[in-house]
Design an enzyme around this catalytic site. Structure first.
Site, mmCIF file in Angstrom:
data_model
loop_
_atom_site.group_PDB
_atom_site.id
_atom_site.type_symbol
_atom_site.label_atom_id
_atom_site.label_comp_id
_atom_site.label_asym_id
_atom_site.label_seq_id
_atom_site.Cartn_x
_atom_site.Cartn_y
_atom_site.Cartn_z
ATOM 1 N N ASN A 86 -26.406 6.074 8.328
ATOM 2 C CA ASN A 86 -26.817 5.140 7.280
ATOM 3 C C ASN A 86 -25.892 5.322 6.080
ATOM 4 O O ASN A 86 -25.552 6.451 5.707
ATOM 5 C CB ASN A 86 -28.270 5.409 6.884
ATOM 6 C CG ASN A 86 -29.228 5.178 8.034
ATOM 7 O OD1 ASN A 86 -29.047 4.254 8.825
ATOM 8 N ND2 ASN A 86 -30.250 6.018 8.155
ATOM 9 N N GLY A 92 -29.692 2.174 3.870
ATOM 10 C CA GLY A 92 -30.845 3.063 4.000
ATOM 11 C C GLY A 92 -30.506 4.545 3.924
ATOM 12 O O GLY A 92 -31.235 5.379 4.452
ATOM 13 N N HIS A 99 -23.940 12.187 7.160
ATOM 14 C CA HIS A 99 -24.584 12.837 8.305
ATOM 15 C C HIS A 99 -24.693 11.836 9.440
ATOM 16 O O HIS A 99 -24.860 10.636 9.215
ATOM 17 C CB HIS A 99 -25.970 13.391 7.949
ATOM 18 C CG HIS A 99 -26.842 12.433 7.200
ATOM 19 N ND1 HIS A 99 -26.683 12.170 5.853
ATOM 20 C CD2 HIS A 99 -27.879 11.660 7.607
ATOM 21 C CE1 HIS A 99 -27.576 11.286 5.474
ATOM 22 N NE2 HIS A 99 -28.316 10.942 6.521
ATOM 23 N N LEU A 100 -24.605 12.348 10.647
ATOM 24 C CA LEU A 100 -24.867 11.551 11.843
ATOM 25 C C LEU A 100 -26.225 11.937 12.378
ATOM 26 O O LEU A 100 -26.500 13.125 12.605
ATOM 27 C CB LEU A 100 -23.801 11.826 12.907
ATOM 28 C CG LEU A 100 -22.510 11.019 12.810
ATOM 29 C CD1 LEU A 100 -21.453 11.610 13.727
ATOM 30 C CD2 LEU A 100 -22.751 9.552 13.168
ATOM 31 N N HIS A 101 -27.097 10.957 12.550
ATOM 32 C CA HIS A 101 -28.348 11.170 13.272
ATOM 33 C C HIS A 101 -28.022 11.082 14.764
ATOM 34 O O HIS A 101 -27.382 10.117 15.209
ATOM 35 C CB HIS A 101 -29.362 10.066 12.968
ATOM 36 C CG HIS A 101 -29.821 9.984 11.542
ATOM 37 N ND1 HIS A 101 -31.051 10.451 11.125
ATOM 38 C CD2 HIS A 101 -29.229 9.459 10.440
ATOM 39 C CE1 HIS A 101 -31.189 10.210 9.825
ATOM 40 N NE2 HIS A 101 -30.108 9.613 9.388
HETATM 41 P P1 AMP Z 1 -30.801 9.141 5.733
HETATM 42 O O1 AMP Z 1 -32.057 8.480 5.257
HETATM 43 O O2 AMP Z 1 -30.043 8.396 6.780
HETATM 44 O O3 AMP Z 1 -29.945 9.560 4.554
HETATM 45 O O4 AMP Z 1 -31.261 10.476 6.481
HETATM 46 C C1 AMP Z 1 -31.635 11.635 5.824
HETATM 47 C C2 AMP Z 1 -32.420 12.437 6.815
HETATM 48 O O5 AMP Z 1 -32.501 13.760 6.322
HETATM 49 C C3 AMP Z 1 -33.858 11.955 7.033
HETATM 50 O O6 AMP Z 1 -34.051 11.634 8.401
HETATM 51 C C4 AMP Z 1 -34.703 13.144 6.582
HETATM 52 O O7 AMP Z 1 -35.855 13.302 7.371
HETATM 53 C C5 AMP Z 1 -33.737 14.292 6.732
HETATM 54 N N1 AMP Z 1 -33.996 15.450 5.891
HETATM 55 C C6 AMP Z 1 -34.260 15.447 4.570
HETATM 56 N N2 AMP Z 1 -34.408 16.714 4.122
HETATM 57 C C7 AMP Z 1 -34.218 17.524 5.203
HETATM 58 C C8 AMP Z 1 -34.243 18.934 5.390
HETATM 59 N N3 AMP Z 1 -34.497 19.778 4.388
HETATM 60 N N4 AMP Z 1 -34.023 19.426 6.636
HETATM 61 C C9 AMP Z 1 -33.778 18.580 7.664
HETATM 62 N N5 AMP Z 1 -33.738 17.237 7.548
HETATM 63 C C10 AMP Z 1 -33.954 16.714 6.326
#
Ligand code: AMP
Length: 113
Positions: A86, A92, A99-101
């Site tokens: 994202n 979003g 980061h890559l999901h």
């Molecule tokens: P985005 O909304 O694409 O920027 O994704 C950010 C992601 O980071 C979301 O899926 C969150 O659930 C995840 N996230 C936020 N804080 C943490 C954390 N401390 N450890 C692991 N994942 C996290």
């Protein structure tokens, strides 16, 4: 960056469920998983988003994707998986460190919301 959550995770200052790390990347489980496999891959180096990373260091960007696909294979999502990055407000993106999901383990819907 001192106020960046994912820089804190990369540095080991903020706890996370880390499943892999090397000099350039850290891989950890998403804290709010949206699929049976929901993993995040980040570069240690801070880049705000995928466009910034690709413009700054295309070689690192390539290995970023390679790391994510290797993790997907190791997680056993052999029926398929999805990589998502994202980007920006309308994309979003909530954490401004690229980061890559890696999503898998169930039938994923399309189109994305
Ligand atoms: P985005 O909304 O694409 O920027 O994704 C950010 C992601 O980071 C979301 O899926 C969150 O659930 C995840 N996230 C936020 N804080 C943490 C954390 N401390 N450890 C692991 N994942 C996290």
């Amino acid at each position: 960056m001192s106020d960046c959550l994912f820089c804190g995770i990369a540095a080991g200052d903020i706890p996370a469920d880390v499943i892999y790390r090397d000099e350039d990347f850290v891989v950890f489980r998403d804290i709010v998983p949206t699929a049976p496999t929901h993993i995040l891959v980040i570069p240690v180096q801070h880049h705000e988003n995928i466009a910034e990373l690709a413009n700054a260091d295309v070689e690192l960007a390539g290995r970023f994707v390679q790391t994510a696909t290797t993790v997907a294979q190791q997680e056993g999502v052999h029926e398929g998986f999805r990589l998502v990055t994202n980007t920006g407000d309308e994309g979003g993106q909530s954490v401004r460190h690229v980061h890559l999901h890696v999503l898998g383990g169930r039938q994923l819907g399309w189109p994305a919301g």
